[in-house]
Scaffold this motif. Structure first.
Motif, PDB file in Angstrom:
ATOM      1  N   VAL A  65       0.821  -1.220   0.000  1.00 50.65           N
ATOM      2  CA  VAL A  65       0.000   0.000   0.000  1.00 50.65           C
ATOM      3  C   VAL A  65       0.857   1.274   0.000  1.00 50.65           C
ATOM      4  N   CYS A  66       1.755   1.380   0.969  1.00 48.32           N
ATOM      5  CA  CYS A  66       2.416   2.670   1.210  1.00 48.32           C
ATOM      6  C   CYS A  66       3.615   2.914   0.300  1.00 48.32           C
ATOM      7  N   SER A  67       4.284   1.844  -0.145  1.00 46.72           N
ATOM      8  CA  SER A  67       5.555   2.031  -0.847  1.00 46.72           C
ATOM      9  C   SER A  67       5.365   2.660  -2.221  1.00 46.72           C
ATOM     10  N   SER A  68       4.112   2.761  -2.694  1.00 54.02           N
ATOM     11  CA  SER A  68       3.919   3.425  -3.984  1.00 54.02           C
ATOM     12  C   SER A  68       4.060   4.943  -3.847  1.00 54.02           C
ATOM     13  N   CYS A  69       4.029   5.465  -2.610  1.00 52.46           N
ATOM     14  CA  CYS A  69       4.197   6.907  -2.410  1.00 52.46           C
ATOM     15  C   CYS A  69       5.321   7.252  -1.425  1.00 52.46           C
ATOM     16  N   HIS A  70       5.593   6.370  -0.456  1.00 54.44           N
ATOM     17  CA  HIS A  70       6.549   6.710   0.608  1.00 54.44           C
ATOM     18  C   HIS A  70       7.838   5.902   0.517  1.00 54.44           C
ATOM     19  N   SER A 137       1.771  18.099  -2.612  1.00 55.11           N
ATOM     20  CA  SER A 137       2.271  17.716  -1.285  1.00 55.11           C
ATOM     21  C   SER A 137       3.331  16.629  -1.400  1.00 55.11           C
ATOM     22  N   LEU A 138       4.223  16.594  -0.424  1.00 54.08           N
ATOM     23  CA  LEU A 138       5.314  15.629  -0.448  1.00 54.08           C
ATOM     24  C   LEU A 138       5.047  14.502   0.549  1.00 54.08           C
ATOM     25  N   PRO A 139       4.945  13.252   0.070  1.00 57.08           N
ATOM     26  CA  PRO A 139       4.828  12.148   1.034  1.00 57.08           C
ATOM     27  C   PRO A 139       6.167  11.990   1.750  1.00 57.08           C
ATOM     28  N   PRO A 140       6.204  12.174   3.071  1.00 57.01           N
ATOM     29  CA  PRO A 140       7.508  12.139   3.749  1.00 57.01           C
ATOM     30  C   PRO A 140       8.101  10.737   3.790  1.00 57.01           C
ATOM     31  N   ASP A 141       9.426  10.670   3.904  1.00 58.08           N
ATOM     32  CA  ASP A 141      10.107   9.393   4.110  1.00 58.08           C
ATOM     33  C   ASP A 141       9.635   8.830   5.448  1.00 58.08           C
ATOM     34  N   LEU A 142       9.355   7.526   5.495  1.00 57.37           N
ATOM     35  CA  LEU A 142       8.761   6.968   6.715  1.00 57.37           C
ATOM     36  C   LEU A 142       9.780   6.271   7.629  1.00 57.37           C
ATOM     37  N   SER A 143      11.092   6.364   7.311  1.00 62.90           N
ATOM     38  CA  SER A 143      12.096   5.635   8.113  1.00 62.90           C
ATOM     39  C   SER A 143      11.993   5.936   9.604  1.00 62.90           C
ATOM     40  N   VAL A 144      11.919   7.213   9.945  1.00 67.22           N
ATOM     41  CA  VAL A 144      11.944   7.554  11.378  1.00 67.22           C
ATOM     42  C   VAL A 144      10.714   8.362  11.784  1.00 67.22           C
ATOM     43  N   ILE A 145       9.661   8.262  10.981  1.00 69.96           N
ATOM     44  CA  ILE A 145       8.477   9.088  11.248  1.00 69.96           C
ATOM     45  C   ILE A 145       7.889   8.777  12.632  1.00 69.96           C
ATOM     46  N   ALA A 146       8.010   7.515  13.078  1.00 73.55           N
ATOM     47  CA  ALA A 146       7.431   7.139  14.371  1.00 73.55           C
ATOM     48  C   ALA A 146       8.125   7.868  15.524  1.00 73.55           C
ATOM     49  N   ALA A 148       9.695  10.900  14.860  1.00 77.29           N
ATOM     50  CA  ALA A 148       9.708  12.323  14.510  1.00 77.29           C
ATOM     51  C   ALA A 148       8.416  13.031  14.905  1.00 77.29           C
ATOM     52  N   ARG A 149       7.343  12.269  15.101  1.00 81.68           N
ATOM     53  CA  ARG A 149       6.061  12.899  15.413  1.00 81.68           C
ATOM     54  C   ARG A 149       5.730  12.769  16.888  1.00 81.68           C
ATOM     55  N   GLU A 150       5.141  13.840  17.433  1.00 80.06           N
ATOM     56  CA  GLU A 150       4.674  13.789  18.812  1.00 80.06           C
ATOM     57  C   GLU A 150       3.635  12.669  18.942  1.00 80.06           C
ATOM     58  N   ASP A 154       1.039   6.079  18.686  1.00 80.34           N
ATOM     59  CA  ASP A 154      -0.373   6.405  18.952  1.00 80.34           C
ATOM     60  C   ASP A 154      -0.899   7.347  17.867  1.00 80.34           C
ATOM     61  N   TYR A 155      -0.053   8.319  17.488  1.00 83.50           N
ATOM     62  CA  TYR A 155      -0.454   9.285  16.460  1.00 83.50           C
ATOM     63  C   TYR A 155      -0.609   8.610  15.104  1.00 83.50           C
ATOM     64  N   LEU A 156       0.385   7.798  14.714  1.00 77.97           N
ATOM     65  CA  LEU A 156       0.339   7.178  13.388  1.00 77.97           C
ATOM     66  C   LEU A 156      -0.913   6.305  13.250  1.00 77.97           C
ATOM     67  N   ALA A 158      -3.741   6.459  14.999  1.00 81.32           N
ATOM     68  CA  ALA A 158      -4.956   7.288  14.983  1.00 81.32           C
ATOM     69  C   ALA A 158      -5.121   7.958  13.620  1.00 81.32           C
ATOM     70  N   LEU A 159      -3.999   8.424  13.056  1.00 86.92           N
ATOM     71  CA  LEU A 159      -4.045   9.108  11.754  1.00 86.92           C
ATOM     72  C   LEU A 159      -4.548   8.161  10.662  1.00 86.92           C
ATOM     73  N   LEU A 160      -4.008   6.939  10.662  1.00 87.51           N
ATOM     74  CA  LEU A 160      -4.331   6.007   9.581  1.00 87.51           C
ATOM     75  C   LEU A 160      -5.802   5.577   9.595  1.00 87.51           C
ATOM     76  N   ILE A 161      -6.382   5.515  10.803  1.00 85.94           N
ATOM     77  CA  ILE A 161      -7.793   5.102  10.850  1.00 85.94           C
ATOM     78  C   ILE A 161      -8.713   6.303  11.108  1.00 85.94           C
ATOM     79  N   GLY A 175      -8.438  18.650  -3.182  1.00 85.41           N
ATOM     80  CA  GLY A 175      -7.526  17.523  -3.061  1.00 85.41           C
ATOM     81  C   GLY A 175      -7.180  17.155  -1.633  1.00 85.41           C
ATOM     82  N   MET A 176      -7.845  17.774  -0.662  1.00 84.94           N
ATOM     83  CA  MET A 176      -7.519  17.475   0.735  1.00 84.94           C
ATOM     84  C   MET A 176      -8.574  16.556   1.340  1.00 84.94           C
ATOM     85  N   HIS A 177      -8.193  15.896   2.438  1.00 86.89           N
ATOM     86  CA  HIS A 177      -9.080  14.956   3.119  1.00 86.89           C
ATOM     87  C   HIS A 177      -9.132  15.321   4.586  1.00 86.89           C
TER      88      HIS A 177
HETATM   89  C1  HEC Z   1      -1.141   7.959  -2.994  1.00 82.86           C
HETATM   90  C2  HEC Z   1       0.040   8.274  -2.258  1.00 82.86           C
HETATM   91  C3  HEC Z   1       0.122   7.819  -0.823  1.00 82.86           C
HETATM   92  C4  HEC Z   1       0.005   6.548  -0.309  1.00 82.86           C
HETATM   93  C5  HEC Z   1      -0.280   5.267  -1.077  1.00 82.86           C
HETATM   94  C6  HEC Z   1       0.253   6.653   1.106  1.00 82.86           C
HETATM   95  N1  HEC Z   1       0.521   7.955   1.440  1.00 82.86           N
HETATM   96 FE1  HEC Z   1       1.040   8.640   3.269  1.00 82.86          FE
HETATM   97  N2  HEC Z   1       1.169  10.541   2.550  1.00 82.86           N
HETATM   98  C7  HEC Z   1       0.945  10.908   1.247  1.00 82.86           C
HETATM   99  C8  HEC Z   1       1.076  12.345   1.133  1.00 82.86           C
HETATM  100  C9  HEC Z   1       0.907  13.157  -0.144  1.00 82.86           C
HETATM  101  C10 HEC Z   1       1.394  12.834   2.418  1.00 82.86           C
HETATM  102  C11 HEC Z   1       1.610  14.290   2.841  1.00 82.86           C
HETATM  103  C12 HEC Z   1       0.319  14.803   3.444  1.00 82.86           C
HETATM  104  C13 HEC Z   1       0.300  16.279   3.705  1.00 82.86           C
HETATM  105  O1  HEC Z   1       1.354  16.873   3.919  1.00 82.86           O
HETATM  106  O2  HEC Z   1      -0.828  16.847   3.716  1.00 82.86           O
HETATM  107  C14 HEC Z   1       1.451  11.667   3.286  1.00 82.86           C
HETATM  108  C15 HEC Z   1       1.746  11.720   4.633  1.00 82.86           C
HETATM  109  C16 HEC Z   1       1.903  10.605   5.437  1.00 82.86           C
HETATM  110  C17 HEC Z   1       2.364  10.644   6.814  1.00 82.86           C
HETATM  111  C18 HEC Z   1       2.821  11.885   7.570  1.00 82.86           C
HETATM  112  C19 HEC Z   1       1.771  12.539   8.393  1.00 82.86           C
HETATM  113  C20 HEC Z   1       2.374  13.711   9.134  1.00 82.86           C
HETATM  114  O3  HEC Z   1       2.189  13.800  10.344  1.00 82.86           O
HETATM  115  O4  HEC Z   1       3.043  14.535   8.493  1.00 82.86           O
HETATM  116  C21 HEC Z   1       2.364   9.352   7.282  1.00 82.86           C
HETATM  117  C22 HEC Z   1       2.772   8.874   8.650  1.00 82.86           C
HETATM  118  C23 HEC Z   1       1.912   8.519   6.200  1.00 82.86           C
HETATM  119  N3  HEC Z   1       1.634   9.307   5.088  1.00 82.86           N
HETATM  120  C24 HEC Z   1       1.797   7.138   6.286  1.00 82.86           C
HETATM  121  C25 HEC Z   1       1.352   6.333   5.241  1.00 82.86           C
HETATM  122  C26 HEC Z   1       1.174   4.917   5.381  1.00 82.86           C
HETATM  123  C27 HEC Z   1       1.491   4.092   6.614  1.00 82.86           C
HETATM  124  C28 HEC Z   1       0.729   4.477   4.187  1.00 82.86           C
HETATM  125  C29 HEC Z   1       0.348   3.069   3.823  1.00 82.86           C
HETATM  126  C30 HEC Z   1      -0.682   2.468   4.598  1.00 82.86           C
HETATM  127  C31 HEC Z   1       0.631   5.629   3.306  1.00 82.86           C
HETATM  128  N4  HEC Z   1       1.011   6.737   3.984  1.00 82.86           N
HETATM  129  C32 HEC Z   1       0.221   5.584   1.966  1.00 82.86           C
HETATM  130  C33 HEC Z   1       0.643  10.070   0.198  1.00 82.86           C
HETATM  131  C34 HEC Z   1       0.441   8.703   0.297  1.00 82.86           C
END
Ligand code: HEC
Length: 260
Positions: A65-70, A137-146, A148-150, A154-156, A158-161, A175-177
């Protein structure tokens, strides 16, 4: 009249407190960020360790799921043995990704299946491409996100669900959610996890919560892969000190046994 002054002061204080509370509620309604609920993670506490099965499933979620963007630039595929994948499994998993290599004898770059020694592949060639594909918007690198965030994991989680319809009065930008756990309440990442979106080979039901839990475990491990070993060392040191203390006490008794 000291009595009246005291009453007035109390009233003013009550007013101020009510005012602050009122403000807080309005801010919340306007889409202010919310503190994520506290979860019970396997690695918490002095003896807690990573749930490796969850971390392995979490890697699958990341992969599918995630590696297509992160990206996760600080990881090599061989590091995955740290969550219990065998070397053969790591080779097979790595081969599912294509990395750019070269140049070949014609001077051309080419793609080949990744090896365990390769770093995790980056979905985009550069930041500009990443932004172009994600509405700016830039999908951030997820190496140390856990780390890097307060509120970390728990945050990650909560954010995902935490995706939901915006409350009344909140206007979503294009384009925002809406996600009240994200700073400001509007995130460019769509809700990416769906029930049954990945297939788990260990028989775990891939509900949204489960996938979010697993991928969060994986991100936490990625950010702090040596935590288990550090805790093990701590336990060993404490154990050693305890045994040593008993020995010293016995020695002391022995040495002083003739003296009364
Ligand atoms: C279609 C592309 C896409 C996919 C797939 C995707 N992301 Fe993201 N993600 C983004 C973008 C774009 C942002 C930046 C959001 C922003 O800055 O508003 C983001 C931001 C994030 C952040 C940072 C939130 C923060 O506090 O800054 C996390 C954590 C994250 N994604 C986790 C995931 C995980 C885990 C998955 C897989 C389950 C995933 N993402 C799949 C596009 C994607």
């Amino acid at each position: 009249m000291p009595m009246t002054t005291a009453v007035l002061r109390t009233l003013a204080l009550v007013g101020a407190v009510a005012g602050v509370l009122g403000l807080a509620t309005t801010a919340h309604a306007a889409g202010e960020t919310v503190t994520p609920p506290n979860q019970n993670w396997s690695w918490e506490g002095p003896f807690g360790t990573y749930d490796r099965a969850a971390a392995q499933r979490g890697f699958l979620v990341y992969k599918q799921v995630c590696s297509s963007c992160h990206s996760m630039e600080q990881l090599d595929y061989r590091h995955l043995t740290g969550i219990g994948f065998s070397e053969a499994e790591v080779s097979a998993l790595a081969a599912g990704f294509l990395v750019v290599d070269g140049p070949d004898e014609n001077g051309d770059m080419f793609r080949r299946p990744a090896l365990p020694s390769d770093g995790f592949t980056n979905p985009y060639e550069n930041e500009q491409m990443a932004r172009l594909a994600n509405n700016g918007s830039l999908p951030p690198d997820l190496s140390v996100i856990a780390k890097a965030r307060e509120y970390g994991a728990d945050y990650l989680y909560a954010l995902l669900i935490g995706y939901e319809d915006p409350p009344e009065g909140v206007e979503l930008r294009a384009g925002m959610h809406y996600n009240r756990y994200f700073s400001g309440g509007q995130i460019a990442m769509p809700s990416m996890i769906v029930d049954g979106g990945v297939e788990y080979i260990d028989g775990t039901e891939p509900f949204v919560n489960q996938q979010a839990w697993d991928v969060t475990t994986f991100m936490m491990w990625a950010a702090e892969p040596h935590m288990d070993r550090r805790k093990e060392m701590g336990v060993m040191v404490i154990g050693f000190l305890a045994v040593f203390a008993v020995l010293m006490w016995l020695v002391k008794r022995r040495v002083w046994s003739d003296t009364h």
